[in-house]
Design an enzyme around this catalytic site. Structure first.
Site, mmCIF file in Angstrom:
data_model
loop_
_atom_site.group_PDB
_atom_site.id
_atom_site.type_symbol
_atom_site.label_atom_id
_atom_site.label_comp_id
_atom_site.label_asym_id
_atom_site.label_seq_id
_atom_site.Cartn_x
_atom_site.Cartn_y
_atom_site.Cartn_z
ATOM 1 N N GLY A 26 0.624 -1.231 -0.307
ATOM 2 C CA GLY A 26 0.455 0.005 -0.598
ATOM 3 C C GLY A 26 1.057 1.326 -0.162
ATOM 4 N N GLU A 49 -1.468 0.445 -6.160
ATOM 5 C CA GLU A 49 -0.065 0.253 -5.184
ATOM 6 C C GLU A 49 0.636 -1.630 -4.953
ATOM 7 O OE1 GLU A 49 1.848 1.647 -3.076
ATOM 8 O OE2 GLU A 49 1.257 4.288 -3.386
ATOM 9 N N ASP A 73 -3.319 7.861 16.561
ATOM 10 C CA ASP A 73 -2.223 6.742 16.715
ATOM 11 C C ASP A 73 -1.501 5.772 16.395
ATOM 12 O OD1 ASP A 73 -2.296 9.130 18.940
ATOM 13 O OD2 ASP A 73 -2.761 7.558 20.586
ATOM 14 N N GLU A 80 10.510 -7.109 0.142
ATOM 15 C CA GLU A 80 10.341 -8.857 0.039
ATOM 16 C C GLU A 80 8.931 -8.531 -0.263
ATOM 17 O OE1 GLU A 80 10.683 -13.003 2.200
ATOM 18 O OE2 GLU A 80 11.159 -11.041 3.538
#
Length: 349
Positions: A238, A254, A282, A315
């Site tokens: 993403g 993406e 957060d 990866e």
């Protein structure tokens, strides 16, 4: 005297203000339970210490007779208020008897202290601020020291010595002697530069991102991040939405850029099972980041689609669902919790 006093925090790291609250709790109750938040996460500049290391700091700062009355219990950041409250209650329940007199000890510092109002059946002991130190200041000093120079680290920590229990100072020095420290410093510098670049904006920025959760034959497609923040950690493919894209177009781009997954758009559209928004303030150390996660289930029994890492991924690989639970400390930001949301990886509360 109370039966149990509860203290909740991240303790990253433990400092004199935490200890003042802890000693107040010990003075008021027969046993004290500390909830160590942000448990089971990867090491980051915001959360550099494991919950076990933080428990060692807390116990090491107490006399043996005090430490014997202390329990430290880990609780994940679920990024979901109701679920987090249920998790705290579930952690505490085995250690208190029915009808026990329980109090929550804390200090309303800022918005991050709102959890103190989420347990109305526990007596609240709201204490004034304990000293003028906070953990962010300690972490910034520690991460800003010159790597590989123990003398420089000692000099950097010297002005904070009055606020650092010996057990905390020992943990800071021990972690600075590991390979993790250089990685944490690199990410800390990157994040400071990132925030500084946006400091002149007229309003605090809110970033919009997309992620793709691609499932096939009880495996999911994950990447390993090649760049900070989270370099070397596992994540969903993403990234940031571009100016002329819809969320759907950004998600497909993406996915293709980071994994070289060449599935036709029509097949992905048919496999789409849902889209969820993850918007906890957060959830990302970059700042306010809102992600739209697209969940695809390809089902089928044929070969897994071919993938190859590219762009921001070092990866890309298919990982069996059965392995994800044990990988929790390897995930970037809240990506384990995104997987948990869709796939039910953690036990119900």
């Amino acid at each position: 005297m109370l039966d149990t006093a509860i203290l909740i925090g991240r303790f990253q790291p433990v400092h004199s203000g935490h200890l003042a609250l802890l000693r107040e709790a010990l003075a008021r109750a027969r046993q004290v339970i500390v909830i160590a938040g942000s448990a089971h996460q990867a090491r980051t500049p915001k959360n550099p210490f494991t919950w076990e290391e933080r428990a060692a700091m807390l116990r090491g700062a107490l006399a043996p007779q005090e430490a014997a009355r202390l329990r430290v219990l880990p609780v994940r950041d679920y990024y979901d208020q109701a679920r987090w409250v249920a998790a705290v209650r579930a952690a505490v329940a085995p250690h208190v008897q029915a009808g026990a007199r329980i109090a929550l000890v804390g200090h309303f510092k800022d918005a991050s202290s709102s959890y103190l109002a989420w347990f109305p059946d526990w007596q609240l002991i709201d204490l004034p601020r304990q000293g003028d130190i906070d953990a962010t200041r300690i972490r910034d000093a520690w991460l800003g020291a010159e790597a590989g120079d123990s003398g420089a680290l000692d000099a950097t920590l010297a002005p904070l010595a009055a606020h650092l229990p010996d057990a905390t100072r020992a943990q800071l020095q021990a972690l600075a002697a590991t390979p993790h420290y250089a990685d944490l410093q690199q990410e800390w510098r990157m994040l400071r530069a990132y925030r500084a670049a946006w400091a002149g904006a007229p309003y605090p920025p809110v970033f919009v991102t997309v992620d793709a959760l691609l499932r096939c034959q009880d495996q999911v497609l994950l990447i390993r991040r090649a760049q900070a923040p989270g370099r070397g950690l596992m994540a969903l493919p993403g990234g940031f939405i571009e100016q002329r894209e819809t969320l759907w177009q950004s998600c497909l781009r993406e996915l293709a850029e980071e994994t070289q997954c060449a599935l036709p758009e029509a097949q992905l559209r048919a496999a789409l099972r849902g889209v969820a928004v993850f918007d906890h303030p957060d959830r990302s150390q970059r700042g306010r980041v809102i992600s739209h996660v697209h969940y695809f289930d390809l089902e089928g029994s044929g070969p897994l689609p071919a993938v190859q890492a590219a762009d921001d991924a070092s990866e890309a690989r298919w990982v069996p669902l059965a392995q994800l639970g044990a990988m929790e400390p390897q995930f970037h930001d809240d990506h384990f919790h995104i997987l948990d949301h869709f796939l039910g990886l953690t036990p119900p509360l």
